[in-house]
Design an enzyme around this catalytic site. Sequence first.
Site, PDB file in Angstrom:
ATOM      1  N   LYS A  65       9.381  47.407  50.837  1.00 26.09           N
ATOM      2  CA  LYS A  65       9.083  46.279  51.737  1.00 26.09           C
ATOM      3  C   LYS A  65       7.660  45.736  51.595  1.00 26.09           C
ATOM      4  O   LYS A  65       7.399  44.584  51.897  1.00 26.09           O
ATOM      5  CB  LYS A  65       9.322  46.693  53.201  1.00 26.09           C
ATOM      6  CG  LYS A  65      10.794  46.803  53.548  1.00 26.09           C
ATOM      7  CD  LYS A  65      10.998  47.089  55.018  1.00 26.09           C
ATOM      8  CE  LYS A  65      12.466  47.264  55.315  1.00 26.09           C
ATOM      9  NZ  LYS A  65      12.736  47.515  56.730  1.00 26.09           N
ATOM     10  N   ASN A  86      11.433  42.043  54.319  1.00 30.08           N
ATOM     11  CA  ASN A  86      12.739  42.712  54.202  1.00 30.08           C
ATOM     12  C   ASN A  86      13.819  41.763  53.683  1.00 30.08           C
ATOM     13  O   ASN A  86      14.970  42.161  53.526  1.00 30.08           O
ATOM     14  CB  ASN A  86      13.177  43.314  55.543  1.00 30.08           C
ATOM     15  CG  ASN A  86      13.747  42.276  56.486  1.00 30.08           C
ATOM     16  OD1 ASN A  86      13.271  41.135  56.520  1.00 30.08           O
ATOM     17  ND2 ASN A  86      14.774  42.638  57.230  1.00 30.08           N
ATOM     18  N   ASP A 101      13.265  41.936  60.432  1.00 32.07           N
ATOM     19  CA  ASP A 101      13.327  43.192  61.201  1.00 32.07           C
ATOM     20  C   ASP A 101      12.883  42.973  62.645  1.00 32.07           C
ATOM     21  O   ASP A 101      13.452  43.535  63.578  1.00 32.07           O
ATOM     22  CB  ASP A 101      12.417  44.248  60.558  1.00 32.07           C
ATOM     23  CG  ASP A 101      13.065  44.899  59.347  1.00 32.07           C
ATOM     24  OD1 ASP A 101      14.309  44.936  59.275  1.00 32.07           O
ATOM     25  OD2 ASP A 101      12.325  45.373  58.460  1.00 32.07           O
ATOM     26  N   GLY A 125       5.425  55.711  66.058  1.00 34.55           N
ATOM     27  CA  GLY A 125       5.383  55.500  64.613  1.00 34.55           C
ATOM     28  C   GLY A 125       4.505  54.322  64.266  1.00 34.55           C
ATOM     29  O   GLY A 125       4.302  53.411  65.085  1.00 34.55           O
ATOM     30  N   ASN A 148       1.271  57.651  67.384  1.00 32.98           N
ATOM     31  CA  ASN A 148       1.631  58.149  66.053  1.00 32.98           C
ATOM     32  C   ASN A 148       1.090  59.559  65.859  1.00 32.98           C
ATOM     33  O   ASN A 148       0.112  59.951  66.483  1.00 32.98           O
ATOM     34  CB  ASN A 148       1.046  57.214  64.986  1.00 32.98           C
ATOM     35  CG  ASN A 148       1.678  57.416  63.632  1.00 32.98           C
ATOM     36  OD1 ASN A 148       2.900  57.521  63.524  1.00 32.98           O
ATOM     37  ND2 ASN A 148       0.866  57.480  62.588  1.00 32.98           N
ATOM     38  N   TYR A 205      19.851  55.307  62.465  1.00 34.42           N
ATOM     39  CA  TYR A 205      21.278  55.099  62.768  1.00 34.42           C
ATOM     40  C   TYR A 205      22.188  56.160  62.142  1.00 34.42           C
ATOM     41  O   TYR A 205      23.407  56.054  62.192  1.00 34.42           O
ATOM     42  CB  TYR A 205      21.731  53.680  62.382  1.00 34.42           C
ATOM     43  CG  TYR A 205      21.419  53.281  60.961  1.00 34.42           C
ATOM     44  CD1 TYR A 205      22.252  53.640  59.928  1.00 34.42           C
ATOM     45  CD2 TYR A 205      20.275  52.540  60.679  1.00 34.42           C
ATOM     46  CE1 TYR A 205      21.954  53.275  58.618  1.00 34.42           C
ATOM     47  CE2 TYR A 205      19.970  52.169  59.380  1.00 34.42           C
ATOM     48  CZ  TYR A 205      20.816  52.537  58.355  1.00 34.42           C
ATOM     49  OH  TYR A 205      20.512  52.181  57.077  1.00 34.42           O
TER      50      TYR A 205
HETATM   51  P1  ATR Z   1       8.622  52.780  57.477  1.00 32.02           P
HETATM   52  O1  ATR Z   1       7.864  51.828  56.588  1.00 32.02           O
HETATM   53  O2  ATR Z   1      10.045  52.981  57.072  1.00 32.02           O
HETATM   54  O3  ATR Z   1       8.501  52.457  58.927  1.00 32.02           O
HETATM   55  P2  ATR Z   1       6.608  54.732  56.786  1.00 32.02           P
HETATM   56  O4  ATR Z   1       5.673  53.660  56.476  1.00 32.02           O
HETATM   57  O5  ATR Z   1       6.869  55.728  55.732  1.00 32.02           O
HETATM   58  O6  ATR Z   1       8.005  54.228  57.263  1.00 32.02           O
HETATM   59  O7  ATR Z   1       6.066  55.426  58.105  1.00 32.02           O
HETATM   60  C1  ATR Z   1       6.618  56.558  58.530  1.00 32.02           C
HETATM   61  C2  ATR Z   1       6.252  56.808  59.993  1.00 32.02           C
HETATM   62  O8  ATR Z   1       6.962  57.969  60.368  1.00 32.02           O
HETATM   63  C3  ATR Z   1       4.779  57.106  60.232  1.00 32.02           C
HETATM   64  O9  ATR Z   1       4.422  56.663  61.513  1.00 32.02           O
HETATM   65  C4  ATR Z   1       4.755  58.639  60.169  1.00 32.02           C
HETATM   66  O10 ATR Z   1       3.707  59.248  60.848  1.00 32.02           O
HETATM   67  P3  ATR Z   1       2.306  59.579  60.085  1.00 32.02           P
HETATM   68  O11 ATR Z   1       1.574  58.278  60.011  1.00 32.02           O
HETATM   69  O12 ATR Z   1       1.667  60.596  60.955  1.00 32.02           O
HETATM   70  O13 ATR Z   1       2.695  60.128  58.730  1.00 32.02           O
HETATM   71  C5  ATR Z   1       6.039  58.947  60.863  1.00 32.02           C
HETATM   72  N1  ATR Z   1       6.528  60.275  60.559  1.00 32.02           N
HETATM   73  C6  ATR Z   1       7.086  60.706  59.408  1.00 32.02           C
HETATM   74  N2  ATR Z   1       7.434  62.002  59.521  1.00 32.02           N
HETATM   75  C7  ATR Z   1       7.102  62.390  60.774  1.00 32.02           C
HETATM   76  C8  ATR Z   1       7.217  63.603  61.514  1.00 32.02           C
HETATM   77  N3  ATR Z   1       7.793  64.693  60.996  1.00 32.02           N
HETATM   78  N4  ATR Z   1       6.771  63.625  62.793  1.00 32.02           N
HETATM   79  C9  ATR Z   1       6.208  62.539  63.340  1.00 32.02           C
HETATM   80  N5  ATR Z   1       6.077  61.357  62.707  1.00 32.02           N
HETATM   81  C10 ATR Z   1       6.508  61.290  61.443  1.00 32.02           C
END
Ligand code: ATR
Length: 250
Positions: A65, A86, A101, A125, A148, A205
């Site tokens: 993305k 997206n 999105d 997140g 986060n 989902y």
């Molecule tokens: P996307 O673009 O699909 O939204 P991403 O950019 O890979 O995904 O972001 C992943 C998110 O999931 C981040 O907020 C990440 O937290 P960190 O910034 O601390 O890495 C969060 N995330 C991934 N695994 C996690 C976990 N086990 N517990 C809590 N947050 C998690």
Amino acid sequence: MRFGILAHPAGHSLSPAIFGKFFKTSGVDATYEIFDIEPSGLSEFIMKVKSDGGIKGLSVSSPYKEEIMKFLDEISPDARMIGAVNTVSCEGGKLRGFNTDYVGAVVALKEKIADLKGKKVVVLGAGGASRAIVYGLLKEGAEVCLLNRTVGKAKMVADHFGISYGDLGEIMKHECDILIQTTSVLIDIPVGFFKKGMVVMDIVYKPLITPLLTKAGKAGCEIITGDRMLLHQAEGQFEIWFGRKVPIGM
Ligand code: ATR
């Protein structure tokens, strides 16, 4: 007309089924494929899409993305502000990028809450999905706080949008009308956070009812499953590609 989803891995995607239905119901003669492209082959794939002319649009999913943006001829102001695309439309060798999105998330929320103005929302997140959802919420006049695991990343996103932020581990310090889980993992939070009447949306989902939604449901919250946002962001893509809405009642 050919369309498809660009992702890696992409085998689990529900998009072909969703668009298959859209095309059938609206009577358009189009196909929707899965383009599961390895990162090393992305550039070559995009060049092929540009020169080929048969592919009219792409849904773009993880992990592309953000990376897709450097290949595009135009990017909509919404997608630029979110920092993620997206949806791509391909016309006359020109690629245009959009983000649906945020529309998908807002429409999914509005199925439960007609007016988001002034609502206190906690977003979990800080990735691409989170940025799109925050953007949509702010457009609707909601008051957003981003939590986060990595606080530094929350701060970066929060500063970009001018909202508050915090540590996911300190969620109990916060209160909200709406909680939105935007990471791709199954986040669990203390049951005491949920209050009767709170609206809780999880964008995951698979499974449809995540452990978070199960807890929320038991606590008397209204729950919104991740398939709602997926469906509504796809409706936005259909509109961009065909210039008209998907027939109601899908
Ligand atoms: P996307 O673009 O699909 O939204 P991403 O950019 O890979 O995904 O972001 C992943 C998110 O999931 C981040 O907020 C990440 O937290 P960190 O910034 O601390 O890495 C969060 N995330 C991934 N695994 C996690 C976990 N086990 N517990 C809590 N947050 C998690």
